[in-house]
Every structure is written in structure tokens, then in C-alpha cells.
Scaffold this motif. Structure first.
Motif, short mmCIF file in Angstrom:
data_model
loop_
_atom_site.label_atom_id
_atom_site.label_comp_id
_atom_site.label_asym_id
_atom_site.label_seq_id
_atom_site.Cartn_x
_atom_site.Cartn_y
_atom_site.Cartn_z
N GLU A 21 28.76 64.77 30.19
CA GLU A 21 30.06 64.21 29.81
C GLU A 21 30.19 62.78 30.33
N ASP A 22 29.74 62.55 31.55
CA ASP A 22 29.77 61.22 32.14
C ASP A 22 28.85 60.27 31.35
N LEU A 23 27.71 60.78 30.93
CA LEU A 23 26.78 59.99 30.12
C LEU A 23 27.40 59.59 28.78
N ARG A 24 28.22 60.42 28.22
CA ARG A 24 28.88 60.10 26.94
C ARG A 24 30.09 59.17 27.15
N ARG A 25 30.79 59.31 28.26
CA ARG A 25 31.99 58.53 28.53
C ARG A 25 31.67 57.08 28.91
N GLN A 26 30.71 56.87 29.78
CA GLN A 26 30.43 55.53 30.29
C GLN A 26 30.03 54.52 29.20
N PRO A 27 29.17 54.87 28.23
CA PRO A 27 28.87 53.87 27.19
C PRO A 27 30.09 53.46 26.37
N ARG A 28 30.99 54.40 26.10
CA ARG A 28 32.22 54.06 25.36
C ARG A 28 33.04 53.04 26.14
N GLU A 29 33.22 53.28 27.41
CA GLU A 29 33.99 52.36 28.25
C GLU A 29 33.30 51.01 28.36
N TRP A 30 31.98 51.03 28.51
CA TRP A 30 31.21 49.77 28.64
C TRP A 30 31.30 48.94 27.36
N ARG A 31 31.15 49.59 26.18
CA ARG A 31 31.26 48.86 24.90
C ARG A 31 32.64 48.23 24.76
N LEU A 32 33.69 48.95 25.13
CA LEU A 32 35.04 48.41 25.08
C LEU A 32 35.16 47.20 26.01
N GLU A 33 34.62 47.31 27.20
CA GLU A 33 34.67 46.21 28.18
C GLU A 33 33.95 44.96 27.66
N VAL A 34 32.70 45.11 27.21
CA VAL A 34 31.92 43.92 26.84
C VAL A 34 32.36 43.32 25.51
N ASN A 35 33.01 44.10 24.67
CA ASN A 35 33.43 43.57 23.37
C ASN A 35 34.86 43.06 23.32
N ARG A 37 37.00 42.56 26.49
CA ARG A 37 37.59 42.02 27.72
C ARG A 37 36.74 40.94 28.38
N ARG A 38 35.44 41.04 28.29
CA ARG A 38 34.54 40.15 29.02
C ARG A 38 34.00 39.04 28.11
N PRO A 39 34.13 37.76 28.54
CA PRO A 39 33.56 36.67 27.73
C PRO A 39 32.04 36.76 27.67
N SER A 40 31.49 36.39 26.53
CA SER A 40 30.03 36.35 26.37
C SER A 40 29.46 35.24 27.25
N ARG A 41 28.30 35.49 27.85
CA ARG A 41 27.66 34.47 28.68
C ARG A 41 27.17 33.30 27.82
N SER A 42 26.80 33.55 26.59
CA SER A 42 26.25 32.46 25.75
C SER A 42 27.34 31.60 25.12
N THR A 43 28.48 32.19 24.75
CA THR A 43 29.53 31.41 24.07
C THR A 43 30.75 31.15 24.95
N GLY A 44 30.93 31.98 25.98
CA GLY A 44 32.11 31.85 26.82
C GLY A 44 33.37 32.42 26.18
N ILE A 46 35.29 35.88 24.32
CA ILE A 46 35.26 37.34 24.18
C ILE A 46 34.80 37.67 22.75
N PRO A 47 33.82 38.55 22.58
CA PRO A 47 33.28 38.84 21.24
C PRO A 47 34.34 39.25 20.21
N ALA A 48 35.34 40.03 20.59
CA ALA A 48 36.38 40.44 19.63
C ALA A 48 37.16 39.22 19.13
N ILE A 49 37.42 38.26 20.00
CA ILE A 49 38.13 37.04 19.60
C ILE A 49 37.23 36.21 18.69
N ARG A 50 35.96 36.09 19.05
CA ARG A 50 35.00 35.33 18.23
C ARG A 50 34.89 35.95 16.83
#
Length: 168
Positions: A21-35, A37-44, A46-50
Motif C-alpha cells: 500500500e505504501d509502495l502504491r501511495r508514495q508514487p502518487r504523492e511524488w508525481r503530484l509534488e513534482v508536477n 508544487r516543485r519548480p523544474s530544475r531546468s526551467t525554474g 512548475i511543470p503544471a504552470i508551464r
């Protein structure tokens, strides 16, 4: 950076999982975070805004998805067969020894070797062989002499497997 290296380095190497269950939950949370909330290192940015900014410039593909193919380099062997994922596809025997391309579509396979071409339904059963009657007839016609024809027939029977071996 290649996508798998990035996922491996920023997700898998940074985490531990307690159960499935933890293995299934963590990738969902991580994808939400990186897409979102967190700015891309290459563009600065956030991917959803871009994505929202670029959405107006995106156009549909001019090719239907069913017409997109994956091209795989091939070499036509001495049996006029092309092997892909344990499936054998025949091409006219005049193409023996020629390099070419196998185009993998969702439902079919197209083989192009020089000026020779063959198209077959894409096989899914393990160890399947696409062997249209016209290719088999051409293969038999191309064999010289009675001994050659018997050898080819024996080879084709051996390829059938167990029942053919019992026959012999």
C-alpha cells in the motif's frame, strides 16, 4: 537528464516502503509534488504552470495513433524469416541477406528490406509464426532438387514441434 535516471535518483533512491500500500501511495504523492508544487530544475517553472502556458500552442498530431509505428532494424536471415520477440515473420526469399526495417504497429507488422516488403498481423501468442501460403509456396519453389524440397519439408515439420517429432 534521461527520464529513468531522474525518476530513479529523485524517487526510488530516496525512499523506503513499508508495504505494498505504501509502495502504491508514495508514487502518487511524488508525481503530484513534482508536477504541481516543485519548480523544474531546468526551467525554474512548475511543470503544471508551464503546461498551462504552452497549451495554446499545442496542436494535434497529423498522424493517427494507429498509424504510428516503432521502427526496428532487422536483417533477413537464410530462412527468409525475421525474428522479433520470439515471433517469426516471413518475407520473400529474394530478401535473404538484406538489412531492413521492421515497422511495429499496434495490430500489424510491416517488414521492408530493400525493394522487398511483407505485411502480417502482429502475433501475440508465444513463439508464433506468420507464414502466409504465398511465402511458403515461394520458399518451396526456390529450393533446388528433390533432396532440397524434402529437407525444407522436414524443417517445416520440425518447427511444428512435438506432434511432428512423434510422426518421425
Amino acid at each position: 537528464m534521461r527520464i529513468w535516471g531522474w525518476v530513479k535518483g529523485s524517487f526510488f533512491e530516496q525512499r523506503r516502503f513499508v508495504d505494498e500500500e505504501d509502495l502504491r501511495r508514495q508514487p502518487r504523492e511524488w508525481r503530484l509534488e513534482v508536477n504541481t508544487r516543485r519548480p523544474s530544475r531546468s526551467t525554474g517553472v512548475i511543470p503544471a504552470i508551464r503546461l498551462a502556458e504552452e497549451k495554446g500552442r499545442l496542436r494535434p498530431l497529423s498522424v493517427k495513433a494507429s498509424e504510428l509505428a516503432l521502427g526496428v532494424p532487422i536483417f533477413v536471415g537464410p530462412t527468409a524469416e525475421v525474428l522479433h520477440e520470439m515471433h517469426r515473420y516471413l518475407i520473400p526469399d529474394e530478401a535473404i541477406g538484406i538489412a531492413g526495417t521492421m515497422c511495429l504497429y499496434p495490430d500489424r507488422v510491416r517488414i521492408v528490406a530493400g525493394r522487398f516488403e511483407a505485411e502480417h498481423p502482429r502475433l501475440v501468442e508465444k513463439g508464433g509464426k506468420a507464414s502466409p501460403p504465398q511465402h511458403r509456396a515461394a520458399m518451396v519453389a526456390a529450393v533446388w532438387g528433390e533432396q532440397g524440397k524434402r529437407s525444407l519439408e522436414r524443417q517445416q515439420l520440425l518447427e511444428v514441434g512435438g506432434p511432428a517429432l512423434e510422426y518421425f
